[in-house]
Design a protein around this motif. Structure first.
Motif: not given
Length: 86
Positions: A57-77
């Motif tokens: 509830k404390e983060i924006s939609e854009d922050q959430w999308k960035d977090m998901v994208e960074n997590t996916l990229q890290s997992h792929q690496r």
């Protein structure tokens, strides 16, 4: 009773390609009308407030999308690093 010999086992790459092809064949064809139907249906889905954690509830939609994208990229690496070996 005589049983035929089992076929030779496939390599991991061939197994992975086979599994991917099988998933593709099993997927639902999605024309534009189906895509829009799914979008409208998902837009109507609302989670009860109790299942949304306080931090979400404390983060924006854009922050959430960035977090998901960074997590996916890290997992792929990490996956590529593991596949390339020591």
């Amino acid at each position: 009773m005589h049983l035929p010999e089992a076929p030779p086992s496939e390599s991991e790459d061939e197994e992975e390609e086979g599994a991917s092809a099988q998933r593709s064949r099993a997927s639902i064809p999605m024309d534009e009308d189906h895509v829009e139907l799914v979008k409208r249906t998902m837009a109507a889905v609302a989670l009860p407030a109790l299942v949304v954690p306080p931090w979400a509830k404390e983060i924006s939609e854009d922050q959430w999308k960035d977090m998901v994208e960074n997590t996916l990229q890290s997992h792929q690496r990490n996956t590529l690093t593991q596949l390339s070996g020591p």
